[in-house]
Design a protein around this motif. Sequence first.
Motif, short mmCIF file in Angstrom:
data_model
loop_
_atom_site.label_atom_id
_atom_site.label_comp_id
_atom_site.label_asym_id
_atom_site.label_seq_id
_atom_site.Cartn_x
_atom_site.Cartn_y
_atom_site.Cartn_z
N GLN A 69 2.96 -2.83 -5.57
CA GLN A 69 2.02 -1.83 -5.07
C GLN A 69 1.69 -2.24 -3.64
OE1 GLN A 69 -2.19 -1.97 -6.36
NE2 GLN A 69 -1.77 0.04 -7.21
N SER A 90 7.43 9.15 1.25
CA SER A 90 8.03 9.72 0.03
C SER A 90 9.54 9.83 0.12
CB SER A 90 7.43 11.10 -0.26
OG SER A 90 6.05 10.98 -0.52
N SER A 97 6.25 6.18 -6.02
CA SER A 97 5.06 7.03 -5.99
C SER A 97 4.28 6.78 -4.71
CB SER A 97 4.13 6.72 -7.17
OG SER A 97 4.80 6.86 -8.40
N TYR A 99 0.28 7.67 -3.29
CA TYR A 99 -1.04 8.20 -3.64
C TYR A 99 -1.99 8.09 -2.45
CZ TYR A 99 0.73 7.21 -8.36
OH TYR A 99 1.49 7.15 -9.49
N MET A 101 -5.72 7.60 -1.40
CA MET A 101 -6.80 6.92 -2.12
C MET A 101 -8.16 7.19 -1.49
SD MET A 101 -4.95 5.50 -4.38
CE MET A 101 -6.15 4.47 -5.21
N LEU A 108 -3.35 4.87 1.69
CA LEU A 108 -2.25 5.24 0.81
C LEU A 108 -1.85 4.04 -0.04
CD1 LEU A 108 0.02 7.22 3.30
CD2 LEU A 108 -1.46 8.19 1.54
#
Length: 167
Positions: A69, A90, A97, A99, A101, A108
């Motif tokens: 992560q 992406s 993935s 995201y 935040m 991100l």
Amino acid sequence: MEEKRMKEEILGILENNGRLTAADIAAMIDASEEKVAELILEMEKDKTICGYRTVINWEKNSDEKVTAQIGVKISPVRGEGFDRIAARFSRFEEVDSVYLMSGSSYDLILMIEGESMKDIAHFVYDKIAPMETVVSTSTFFVLRKYKDHGVILDDIHETDERIQIRP
């Protein structure tokens, strides 16, 4: 049954088991197979259903993968916010993935997989860190997955190893 409600039921069923057929789902929600197939196709076309995925416990396979992560602090682009940089992240095949935040020191979060920790480190310093909008990154390696996408990967039996004291 109302179409919106039917779609929600179909999505709930597929989320738990993407291998079910339209006939299986139709029987479960008391609808026609044709209607269920039509709704699934519609939801695939409008990207409500974005794909079907199998959850794999890579620890059971000799080809174990490393998951990380990556927290990324970025300077948003005027008029575009975080969307442009998130879209750019992406497109990397290593990125599983992305995201956006809130409540975090990172804007991100990227979830990525690699063959080794070194692969992930190279990805971060070759592709992510040099980007003009990236302020900082922080990488967290997944040491073990116990549950992934709602699936418990291994039965971990909790044993009580305390010594019983009897009065």
